[in-house]
Design a protein around this motif. Structure first.
Motif, PDB file in Angstrom:
ATOM      1  N   ASN A  77      94.773 137.128  -9.353  1.00 34.74           N
ATOM      2  CA  ASN A  77      95.819 136.590  -8.683  1.00 34.74           C
ATOM      3  C   ASN A  77      95.270 135.661  -7.410  1.00 34.74           C
ATOM      4  N   VAL A  78      96.047 134.712  -7.016  1.00 36.72           N
ATOM      5  CA  VAL A  78      95.665 133.497  -6.105  1.00 36.72           C
ATOM      6  C   VAL A  78      96.855 133.637  -5.117  1.00 36.72           C
ATOM      7  N   LEU A  79      96.262 134.197  -3.732  1.00 38.48           N
ATOM      8  CA  LEU A  79      97.535 133.942  -2.791  1.00 38.48           C
ATOM      9  C   LEU A  79      97.411 132.875  -1.991  1.00 38.48           C
ATOM     10  N   LEU A  80      98.710 132.155  -1.943  1.00 34.74           N
ATOM     11  CA  LEU A  80      98.861 130.775  -1.258  1.00 34.74           C
ATOM     12  C   LEU A  80      99.897 130.893  -0.200  1.00 34.74           C
ATOM     13  N   GLU A  81      99.598 129.980   0.819  1.00 31.89           N
ATOM     14  CA  GLU A  81     100.853 129.872   1.873  1.00 31.89           C
ATOM     15  C   GLU A  81     102.146 129.547   1.083  1.00 31.89           C
ATOM     16  N   TYR A  82     103.004 129.827   1.553  1.00 36.31           N
ATOM     17  CA  TYR A  82     104.434 129.674   1.099  1.00 36.31           C
ATOM     18  C   TYR A  82     105.011 128.594   1.918  1.00 36.31           C
ATOM     19  N   ALA A  83     105.427 127.427   0.981  1.00 35.86           N
ATOM     20  CA  ALA A  83     106.001 126.202   1.388  1.00 35.86           C
ATOM     21  C   ALA A  83     107.590 126.403   1.267  1.00 35.86           C
ATOM     22  N   SER A  84     108.399 126.644   2.317  1.00 39.15           N
ATOM     23  CA  SER A  84     109.826 127.099   2.051  1.00 39.15           C
ATOM     24  C   SER A  84     110.685 126.013   1.560  1.00 39.15           C
ATOM     25  N   GLY A  85     110.037 124.743   1.716  1.00 39.93           N
ATOM     26  CA  GLY A  85     110.998 123.553   1.576  1.00 39.93           C
ATOM     27  C   GLY A  85     111.167 123.326   0.027  1.00 39.93           C
ATOM     28  N   GLY A  86     110.337 124.091  -0.907  1.00 35.54           N
ATOM     29  CA  GLY A  86     110.238 123.841  -2.040  1.00 35.54           C
ATOM     30  C   GLY A  86     109.582 122.449  -2.637  1.00 35.54           C
ATOM     31  N   ALA A  87     109.489 122.066  -3.718  1.00 33.54           N
ATOM     32  CA  ALA A  87     109.106 120.733  -4.435  1.00 33.54           C
ATOM     33  C   ALA A  87     109.950 119.675  -4.068  1.00 33.54           C
ATOM     34  N   LEU A  88     109.050 118.497  -4.086  1.00 36.55           N
ATOM     35  CA  LEU A  88     109.709 117.236  -3.647  1.00 36.55           C
ATOM     36  C   LEU A  88     110.336 117.056  -4.945  1.00 36.55           C
ATOM     37  N   SER A  89     110.293 117.466  -6.287  1.00 33.41           N
ATOM     38  CA  SER A  89     110.937 117.025  -7.187  1.00 33.41           C
ATOM     39  C   SER A  89     112.601 117.629  -7.052  1.00 33.41           C
ATOM     40  N   GLU A  90     112.373 118.911  -6.552  1.00 31.75           N
ATOM     41  CA  GLU A  90     114.049 119.600  -6.276  1.00 31.75           C
ATOM     42  C   GLU A  90     114.670 118.934  -5.256  1.00 31.75           C
ATOM     43  N   LYS A  91     113.976 118.252  -4.080  1.00 30.49           N
ATOM     44  CA  LYS A  91     114.722 117.543  -2.901  1.00 30.49           C
ATOM     45  C   LYS A  91     115.211 116.269  -3.552  1.00 30.49           C
ATOM     46  N   LEU A  92     114.450 115.552  -4.518  1.00 29.98           N
ATOM     47  CA  LEU A  92     115.163 114.398  -5.114  1.00 29.98           C
ATOM     48  C   LEU A  92     116.051 114.688  -6.189  1.00 29.98           C
ATOM     49  N   LYS A  93     115.850 115.894  -6.732  1.00 27.52           N
ATOM     50  CA  LYS A  93     117.077 116.209  -7.688  1.00 27.52           C
ATOM     51  C   LYS A  93     118.481 116.683  -6.775  1.00 27.52           C
ATOM     52  N   ASN A  94     118.313 117.182  -5.720  1.00 28.82           N
ATOM     53  CA  ASN A  94     119.542 117.621  -4.935  1.00 28.82           C
ATOM     54  C   ASN A  94     120.067 116.570  -4.069  1.00 28.82           C
ATOM     55  N   SER A  95     119.431 115.380  -4.092  1.00 26.58           N
ATOM     56  CA  SER A  95     119.893 114.476  -2.837  1.00 26.58           C
ATOM     57  C   SER A  95     121.187 113.716  -3.538  1.00 26.58           C
ATOM     58  N   GLY A  96     121.858 113.293  -2.823  1.00 26.73           N
ATOM     59  CA  GLY A  96     123.153 112.614  -3.250  1.00 26.73           C
ATOM     60  C   GLY A  96     123.093 111.920  -4.290  1.00 26.73           C
ATOM     61  N   ASP A  97     122.353 110.800  -4.397  1.00 30.34           N
ATOM     62  CA  ASP A  97     122.599 109.938  -5.288  1.00 30.34           C
ATOM     63  C   ASP A  97     121.079 109.814  -6.161  1.00 30.34           C
ATOM     64  N   ARG A  98     120.344 110.858  -5.976  1.00 31.20           N
ATOM     65  CA  ARG A  98     119.005 111.504  -6.884  1.00 31.20           C
ATOM     66  C   ARG A  98     118.051 110.295  -6.252  1.00 31.20           C
ATOM     67  N   LYS A  99     117.997 109.799  -5.328  1.00 30.00           N
ATOM     68  CA  LYS A  99     116.978 109.112  -4.818  1.00 30.00           C
ATOM     69  C   LYS A  99     116.914 109.217  -3.117  1.00 30.00           C
ATOM     70  N   LEU A 100     115.823 108.868  -2.309  1.00 32.90           N
ATOM     71  CA  LEU A 100     115.695 109.131  -0.960  1.00 32.90           C
ATOM     72  C   LEU A 100     115.609 107.855  -0.262  1.00 32.90           C
ATOM     73  N   PRO A 101     116.060 108.042   0.954  1.00 31.10           N
ATOM     74  CA  PRO A 101     115.994 106.786   1.874  1.00 31.10           C
ATOM     75  C   PRO A 101     114.609 106.194   2.026  1.00 31.10           C
ATOM     76  N   GLU A 102     114.501 105.083   2.210  1.00 31.46           N
ATOM     77  CA  GLU A 102     113.023 104.584   2.361  1.00 31.46           C
ATOM     78  C   GLU A 102     112.398 105.132   3.540  1.00 31.46           C
ATOM     79  N   PHE A 103     112.779 105.390   4.687  1.00 29.68           N
ATOM     80  CA  PHE A 103     112.326 105.955   5.963  1.00 29.68           C
ATOM     81  C   PHE A 103     111.572 107.233   5.537  1.00 29.68           C
ATOM     82  N   GLU A 104     112.315 107.949   4.538  1.00 26.09           N
ATOM     83  CA  GLU A 104     111.825 109.374   4.260  1.00 26.09           C
ATOM     84  C   GLU A 104     110.212 109.103   3.345  1.00 26.09           C
TER      85      GLU A 104
END
Length: 357
Positions: A77-104
């Motif tokens: 077992n390897v214990l790692l810090e928890y990144a509560s925001g999830g993966a960037l792939s999930e953020k992209l999938k859940n965005s309104g038009d499946r893409k992110l604004p350029e400032f982000e």
């Protein structure tokens, strides 16, 4: 560290991923990656590398490791810090038009470059940069994760006959010559940025052979998102250079006007657009004054592939007599010979995939 395993939140070729908490402190949440002790090479490699590169805020923090016996099986077992925001792939999938604004995108790019620069400075190549392996903390801070395929830079022993990483993000030199050094991470970074801006991966493909041919043969480059700014397109041009010796480094790209003026303190909830007068982007290296959750793959191009399967690797090697061809064009041309080329449908099931080492 004495800890208690919580609910499973994912799995990979190495094993499973679960939440965990210290036995005497239920408020601290961690992540534990576990595999059978007899098949723990990938996890051990990740632990050793994370210990060597610890201290960078843009890299996931490794807390400890341990062996446990569960249901009659010995686990590593390897214990790692928890990144509560999830993966960037999930953020992209859940965005309104499946893409992110350029400032982000600019903000994420700068953070990723800081992490990659640190990794490369420590003498390592990540080898599998993609949205699934980029995690987000509670306030949106970037954490590069999954170092199971990482390796020492300029270490080519016993690697020439193997593909390492995820096909959609592989560099031309990896496909044509089996070479994977720090420039390969920069190519993959360009693929990630373009995907965040367009909402789909940079390559369109129908099977593995077609994909590798596109990447490795000829002068075709990934398509730039139409709505990306001229600064963004110029940045991608520096990432998508076929010759790895001429591709820009993370250190060089940190000075590019696309991200040079970005404020790292902006959180995910900040809706204001990044402003400021951009500096002139250097046009070549000599312009610089100083140098100092696992997603299942689908048959559509909207979901990234998670790993190249071992059957496909064997198929590619079979076409070359068990080894890679010394001539890139010849090597990839041979993939088109025969009636049983590896099709996407043959290797799209995540359960059958393994890490390619």
């Amino acid at each position: 560290m004495d800890w208690v395993r919580g609910e499973a939140i994912g799995h990979g070729s190495f094993g499973r991923v679960s939440l965990a908490v210290p036995r005497n402190q239920s408020t601290q949440v961690m992540v534990v990656k576990s595999s059978s002790a007899s098949l723990s090479d990938t996890l051990m490699n990740e632990k050793l590398i994370l210990d060597e590169i610890k201290g960078c805020p843009q890299i996931i923090n490794c807390l400890s490791d341990s062996y446990t016996y569960e249901n009659g099986e010995k686990l590593y077992n390897v214990l790692l810090e928890y990144a509560s925001g999830g993966a960037l792939s999930e953020k992209l999938k859940n965005s309104g038009d499946r893409k992110l604004p350029e400032f982000e995108i600019r903000r994420y790019t700068k953070a990723l470059l800081k992490g990659l620069h640190y990794i490369h400075k420590c003498g390592y190549v990540h080898c599998d940069i993609k949205p699934q392996n980029i995690l987000l903390g509670e306030d949106g801070e970037v954490k590069i994760a999954d170092f199971g395929l990482a390796k020492r830079a300029e270490s080519h022993d016993n690697l020439r006959c193997e593909l390492r990483g995820t096909p959609l993000y592989m560099s031309p030199e990896m496909v044509t010559a089996g070479e994977q050094d720090t420039p390969a991470d920069i190519w993959a970074l360009g693929c990630v940025i373009a995907e965040l801006a367009a909402g789909v991966p940079v390559w369109k493909y129908t099977d593995l052979t077609q994909l590798l041919m596109k990447i490795g043969v000829g002068d075709e480059l990934p398509e730039f998102p139409a709505k990306l700014s001229e600064e963004g397109k110029d940045f991608l041009e520096k990432c998508f250079v076929k010759d790895p010796r001429k591709r820009w480094t993370a250190e060089m790209l940190l000075k590019h006007s696309f991200i040079a003026n970005q404020d790292d303190t902006v959180t995910l909830n900040d809706e204001r657009c990044m402003s400021g007068t951009p500096t002139t982007s250097p046009r070549c290296p000599f312009d610089f004054p100083d140098w100092v959750s696992d997603d299942s793959a689908e048959s559509t191009v909207t979901c990234p592939i998670t790993s190249l399967p071992s059957p496909a690797i064997q198929e590619l090697m079979n076409y070359n007599g068990g080894s890679w061809s010394t001539e890139p064009a010849e090597r990839l041309r041979e993939l088109l010979v025969g009636e049983t080329r590896p099709k996407l449908s043959d290797w799209s099931a995540a359960d059958g995939w393994v890490s390619v080492r």
